[in-house]
Design a protein around this motif. Structure first.
Motif, PDB file in Angstrom:
ATOM      1  N   THR A 160       0.844  -1.187   0.000  1.00 33.08           N
ATOM      2  CA  THR A 160       0.000   0.000   0.000  1.00 33.08           C
ATOM      3  C   THR A 160       0.883   1.242   0.000  1.00 33.08           C
ATOM      4  O   THR A 160       2.035   1.208   0.455  1.00 33.08           O
ATOM      5  CB  THR A 160      -0.931   0.031   1.228  1.00 33.08           C
ATOM      6  OG1 THR A 160      -0.121   0.016   2.411  1.00 33.08           O
ATOM      7  CG2 THR A 160      -1.864  -1.164   1.229  1.00 33.08           C
ATOM      8  N   LEU A 161       0.348   2.318  -0.521  1.00 33.00           N
ATOM      9  CA  LEU A 161       1.086   3.575  -0.608  1.00 33.00           C
ATOM     10  C   LEU A 161       0.180   4.719  -0.183  1.00 33.00           C
ATOM     11  O   LEU A 161      -0.953   4.837  -0.664  1.00 33.00           O
ATOM     12  CB  LEU A 161       1.568   3.795  -2.047  1.00 33.00           C
ATOM     13  CG  LEU A 161       2.388   5.062  -2.318  1.00 33.00           C
ATOM     14  CD1 LEU A 161       3.689   5.039  -1.538  1.00 33.00           C
ATOM     15  CD2 LEU A 161       2.664   5.203  -3.803  1.00 33.00           C
ATOM     16  N   ASP A 162       0.684   5.547   0.717  1.00 35.66           N
ATOM     17  CA  ASP A 162      -0.029   6.742   1.147  1.00 35.66           C
ATOM     18  C   ASP A 162       0.905   7.931   0.912  1.00 35.66           C
ATOM     19  O   ASP A 162       1.778   8.209   1.723  1.00 35.66           O
ATOM     20  CB  ASP A 162      -0.414   6.638   2.632  1.00 35.66           C
ATOM     21  CG  ASP A 162      -1.310   7.776   3.097  1.00 35.66           C
ATOM     22  OD1 ASP A 162      -1.233   8.876   2.499  1.00 35.66           O
ATOM     23  OD2 ASP A 162      -2.072   7.579   4.043  1.00 35.66           O
ATOM     24  N   THR A 163       0.706   8.614  -0.200  1.00 31.45           N
ATOM     25  CA  THR A 163       1.624   9.703  -0.550  1.00 31.45           C
ATOM     26  C   THR A 163       1.463  10.897   0.386  1.00 31.45           C
ATOM     27  O   THR A 163       2.426  11.636   0.602  1.00 31.45           O
ATOM     28  CB  THR A 163       1.406  10.153  -2.004  1.00 31.45           C
ATOM     29  OG1 THR A 163       0.025  10.449  -2.204  1.00 31.45           O
ATOM     30  CG2 THR A 163       1.836   9.072  -2.977  1.00 31.45           C
ATOM     31  N   SER A 164       0.271  11.075   0.969  1.00 28.45           N
ATOM     32  CA  SER A 164       0.077  12.209   1.892  1.00 28.45           C
ATOM     33  C   SER A 164       0.879  12.004   3.172  1.00 28.45           C
ATOM     34  O   SER A 164       1.382  12.970   3.754  1.00 28.45           O
ATOM     35  CB  SER A 164      -1.402  12.391   2.205  1.00 28.45           C
ATOM     36  OG  SER A 164      -1.904  11.274   2.918  1.00 28.45           O
ATOM     37  N   LYS A 165       1.010  10.759   3.599  1.00 26.84           N
ATOM     38  CA  LYS A 165       1.800  10.442   4.796  1.00 26.84           C
ATOM     39  C   LYS A 165       3.230  10.055   4.425  1.00 26.84           C
ATOM     40  O   LYS A 165       4.035   9.750   5.308  1.00 26.84           O
ATOM     41  CB  LYS A 165       1.142   9.310   5.582  1.00 26.84           C
ATOM     42  CG  LYS A 165      -0.197   9.675   6.185  1.00 26.84           C
ATOM     43  CD  LYS A 165      -0.761   8.519   6.989  1.00 26.84           C
ATOM     44  CE  LYS A 165      -2.107   8.905   7.617  1.00 26.84           C
ATOM     45  NZ  LYS A 165      -2.723   7.770   8.366  1.00 26.84           N
ATOM     46  N   LYS A 166       3.535  10.020   3.128  1.00 26.08           N
ATOM     47  CA  LYS A 166       4.868   9.657   2.645  1.00 26.08           C
ATOM     48  C   LYS A 166       5.283   8.300   3.200  1.00 26.08           C
ATOM     49  O   LYS A 166       6.413   8.123   3.691  1.00 26.08           O
ATOM     50  CB  LYS A 166       5.888  10.738   3.031  1.00 26.08           C
ATOM     51  CG  LYS A 166       5.557  12.106   2.476  1.00 26.08           C
ATOM     52  CD  LYS A 166       6.576  13.148   2.931  1.00 26.08           C
ATOM     53  CE  LYS A 166       6.180  14.531   2.450  1.00 26.08           C
ATOM     54  NZ  LYS A 166       7.109  15.574   2.938  1.00 26.08           N
ATOM     55  N   SER A 167       4.371   7.345   3.112  1.00 31.95           N
ATOM     56  CA  SER A 167       4.662   6.042   3.698  1.00 31.95           C
ATOM     57  C   SER A 167       4.098   4.912   2.843  1.00 31.95           C
ATOM     58  O   SER A 167       3.201   5.110   2.019  1.00 31.95           O
ATOM     59  CB  SER A 167       4.084   5.958   5.113  1.00 31.95           C
ATOM     60  OG  SER A 167       2.678   6.010   5.056  1.00 31.95           O
ATOM     61  N   SER A 168       4.669   3.725   3.066  1.00 34.43           N
ATOM     62  CA  SER A 168       4.236   2.532   2.353  1.00 34.43           C
ATOM     63  C   SER A 168       4.328   1.348   3.297  1.00 34.43           C
ATOM     64  O   SER A 168       5.118   1.356   4.256  1.00 34.43           O
ATOM     65  CB  SER A 168       5.134   2.300   1.134  1.00 34.43           C
ATOM     66  OG  SER A 168       4.818   1.088   0.485  1.00 34.43           O
TER      67      SER A 168
END
Lengths: 113, 118
Positions: free
Chosen positions: A64-72
């Motif tokens: 999974t990728l969450d670009t707003s949290k800059k995390s995967s």
């Protein structure tokens, strides 16, 4: 460039259980990749998730990728002893003088049979 | 396809000596990378070539490290003189491009050269 932060640093689970490892960056996430490294060997590419994707599957792997949290996150389902390895995330950083792939510090996974 | 070849597999030298590593990437791969991996850490990019031109060498200690990629194929990485802190695994990787963008492409790694400086 900022090295990615991964947690946990080490994970020990029983065969058949799921393993989840997380990765975060201080810089923006572009195309993020996950790699596996067996002891004494080079890294092997597992999966690439593009910045416009939120989830991707490959066999027993789910990223999974969450670009707003800059995390995967990388999830390995129904783990096997052969999954014992170090796992690294890697993010492409766009620099004025060129683009480069910046790796995280890695998560050591041990799957006990 | 044949993978990325690296040699030697292991090297032990004394500090202040010189050492060279060799890499042969996958045929047709335009981009070649040298990474340094210190025990317990993730790989750190030392230098990146696109064909025989340098794209990034910002983290290469240029007072002691040098690298070249002749004719855009094989590459050598040299350390002269070596320091104790250079003990690490040196990984070579190569990649192709996807629709003209190499940042969409996975890296293919060799098994590395483990350097011990005593």
């Amino acid at each position: 460039s900022q090295q990615g932060e991964e947690d946990p640093q080490a994970l020990s689970i029983q065969e058949g259980e799921n393993a989840t490892m997380n990765c975060s960056y201080k810089t923006s996430i572009n195309n993020l990749q996950w790699y596996r490294q067996n002891s004494g060997r080079g890294l092997v590419h597992l999966i690439l998730i593009r910045s416009n994707e939120r989830e991707k599957h490959s066999g027993r792997l789910r990223v999974t990728l969450d670009t707003s949290k800059k995390s995967s996150s990388l999830l390995i389902t129904a783990s096997r002893a052969a999954d014992t390895a170090s796992y690294f995330c890697a993010n492409f950083e766009f620099m004025e003088y060129g683009n480069k792939l910046v790796f995280g510090a890695g998560t050591i996974l041990r799957v006990k049979s | 396809e044949a993978g990325v070849a690296q040699s030697p597999r292991y090297k032990i030298i004394e500090k202040r000596q010189s050492v060279a590593f060799w890499c042969n990437p996958i045929s047709g791969h335009a981009t070649l990378y040298w990474y340094q991996q210190i025990l317990g850490q993730g790989p750190k990019l030392l230098i990146q070539f696109q064909n025989n031109g340098v794209v990034d060498d910002s983290q290469l200690p240029k007072d002691r490290f040098s690298a070249e990629r002749l004719k855009g194929v094989d590459s050598t990485l040299k350390i002269q003189p070596a320091k104790l802190e250079d003990s690490a695994v040196y990984l070579c990787a190569s990649s192709t491009t996807e629709r003209g963008f190499y940042y969409n492409s996975p890296l293919h790694f060799g098994n590395g050269t483990r350097l011990t400086v005593t």
